[in-house]
Design an enzyme around this catalytic site. Structure first.
Site, PDB file in Angstrom:
ATOM      1  N   ARG A 164       3.535 -30.687  -0.446  1.00  0.00           N
ATOM      2  CA  ARG A 164       2.798 -31.787  -1.070  1.00  0.00           C
ATOM      3  C   ARG A 164       3.438 -32.026  -2.428  1.00  0.00           C
ATOM      4  NH1 ARG A 164      -2.495 -34.164  -1.034  1.00  0.00           N
ATOM      5  NH2 ARG A 164      -3.177 -34.834  -3.093  1.00  0.00           N
ATOM      6  N   HIS A 193       1.602 -40.341   3.813  1.00  0.00           N
ATOM      7  CA  HIS A 193       0.509 -39.352   3.827  1.00  0.00           C
ATOM      8  C   HIS A 193       0.012 -39.191   5.267  1.00  0.00           C
ATOM      9  CE1 HIS A 193      -2.413 -36.717   2.355  1.00  0.00           C
ATOM     10  NE2 HIS A 193      -3.125 -37.494   1.570  1.00  0.00           N
ATOM     11  N   GLN A 239      -3.359 -37.281   6.372  1.00  0.00           N
ATOM     12  CA  GLN A 239      -4.546 -38.052   6.022  1.00  0.00           C
ATOM     13  C   GLN A 239      -4.855 -39.077   7.106  1.00  0.00           C
ATOM     14  OE1 GLN A 239      -6.701 -37.855   3.147  1.00  0.00           O
ATOM     15  NE2 GLN A 239      -7.894 -39.166   4.508  1.00  0.00           N
ATOM     16  N   ASP A 278      -8.733 -46.715  -1.988  1.00  0.00           N
ATOM     17  CA  ASP A 278      -8.126 -45.532  -2.591  1.00  0.00           C
ATOM     18  C   ASP A 278      -8.079 -45.760  -4.098  1.00  0.00           C
ATOM     19  OD1 ASP A 278      -6.797 -43.124  -2.889  1.00  0.00           O
ATOM     20  OD2 ASP A 278      -4.840 -43.897  -2.299  1.00  0.00           O
ATOM     21  N   CYS A 336     -10.145 -41.774   0.954  1.00  0.00           N
ATOM     22  CA  CYS A 336      -9.476 -40.482   1.139  1.00  0.00           C
ATOM     23  C   CYS A 336      -9.842 -39.475   0.053  1.00  0.00           C
ATOM     24  CB  CYS A 336      -7.966 -40.672   1.231  1.00  0.00           C
ATOM     25  SG  CYS A 336      -7.240 -41.531  -0.168  1.00  0.00           S
ATOM     26  N   ARG A 382      -9.888 -33.656   7.723  1.00  0.00           N
ATOM     27  CA  ARG A 382      -8.547 -33.240   7.295  1.00  0.00           C
ATOM     28  C   ARG A 382      -8.222 -31.876   7.894  1.00  0.00           C
ATOM     29  NH1 ARG A 382      -6.074 -34.757   2.846  1.00  0.00           N
ATOM     30  NH2 ARG A 382      -4.294 -33.925   3.958  1.00  0.00           N
TER      31      ARG A 382
END
Length: 324
Positions: free
Chosen positions: A104, A131, A134, A224, A265, A310
């Site tokens: 990440r 991503h 996600q 987001d 998210c 997740r």
């Protein structure tokens, strides 16, 4: 299906992504029923985090532990990735010690070098461009809620150039879910990302627009944060540019659909109960940014379901990367 690394959404086709989502639903039921599923006992994975995280770190850690694996966290201050040691050399070292690597961070190129030179599966926990883990959680949540993905219309409202918007656009196209990116013209997706979505489209209606009327009939609105980690912008200018795209009740009313759900998210700036949220309020007078608190609270159940997912989707990815 044979899975190895998961670096970006186009690594898998519609059938493979659907398979992972269904496997995540199966793993979720196993966990709910408290059925042990430590199928990968004895394996070890490395978790590289150049960017801070709550959900991604927790999800990879618990998923690995549930599968019987050991997970070793490697924070930005604890390794020399690209500083005193090249990404290639780091990849070779970690690949000799671990059975898989999560990354990440900022650079998609660094992620792909880890996969190219480590010799073990590598998973994208987030880069500036994509991503993918996600996305599995997002579309799993939609499938759980609506019982299907086909025929759904998803609208993303906000900064259309960030990693989440890129990934939503391409993943929706792969899965055949109608997708609208609702952003001011200066923050709409790059043409290369739009082209990629069209190239892998399996029946999705793709729309890029700045007109908020495009939310009409939406089954889900996704938003987001307005400034991504590490992004250097004039914050007030960005707020003013994106405020017309705030997910508030007025925007939801434009859907003319009482069953529209809201996804996020996380983390979300929906109130002043964080240090950053309070600072924004004191400096600019805004109590919320990308989503208002009333809308967030009304849709909190599905937003936190999305967060939990997740872990289940990452578990499906880990299992099918390492089971052989």
């Amino acid at each position: 299906m044979k899975l190895t690394s998961f670096l970006k959404e186009i690594d898998y086709n519609k059938e493979e992504l659907t398979y992972l989502i269904d496997e995540a639903i199966r793993f979720k039921q196993l966990k709910k029923d408290k059925v042990l599923h430590n199928y990968l006992t004895g394996l070890n994975i490395a978790l590289i985090f150049e960017k801070a995280s709550t959900r991604t770190r927790a999800a990879f850690t618990v998923a690995a532990q549930d599968l019987g694996m050991n997970a070793t966290y490697l924070g930005a201050s604890e390794i020399q990735l690209g500083k005193k040691e090249s990404v290639v050399d780091t990849a070779k070292v970690l690949g000799s010690m671990f059975d898989g690597i999560e990354y990440r961070g900022f650079s998609q190129e660094a992620l792909e070098d880890l996969a190219r030179y480590s010799g073990v599966p590598v998973w994208n926990g987030l880069t500036d461009q994509w991503h993918p883990t996600q996305m599995l959680a997002d579309f799993m949540t939609l499938k759980e809620h609506f019982g299907k993905l086909e025929g759904l219309h998803l609208v993303y409202a906000g900064d259309g150039r960030n990693n989440v918007a890129n990934s939503l656009l391409v993943t929706a196209a792969i899965l055949g879910v109608d997708i609208t990116i609702l952003s001011p013209e200066s923050l709409q997706p790059e043409q290369a990302v739009i082209d990629l979505a069209h190239k892998h489209n399996t029946g999705s209606k793709i729309k890029i627009t700045s007109d908020t009327a495009a939310v009409k009939g939406a089954d889900a609105i996704y938003t987001d944060v307005w400034v991504s980690m590490g992004e250097e912008v004039d914050f007030k200018e960005r707020i003013d540019l994106l405020f017309p795209y705030q997910v508030n009740q007025a925007l939801l009313d434009k859907t003319e659909n009482p069953n529209t759900v809201v996804l996020h998210c996380l983390p979300a700036f929906h109130d002043t109960k964080t240090a950053i949220g309070l600072e924004i309020y004191e400096k600019y007078g805004y109590e919320s940014l990308e989503v208002t608190d009333d809308v967030f609270q009304n849709h909190a159940d599905i937003i936190f379901q999305e967060a939990e997912n997740r872990m289940h989707t990452i578990k499906a990815v880990l299992y099918h990367s390492l089971k052989d």
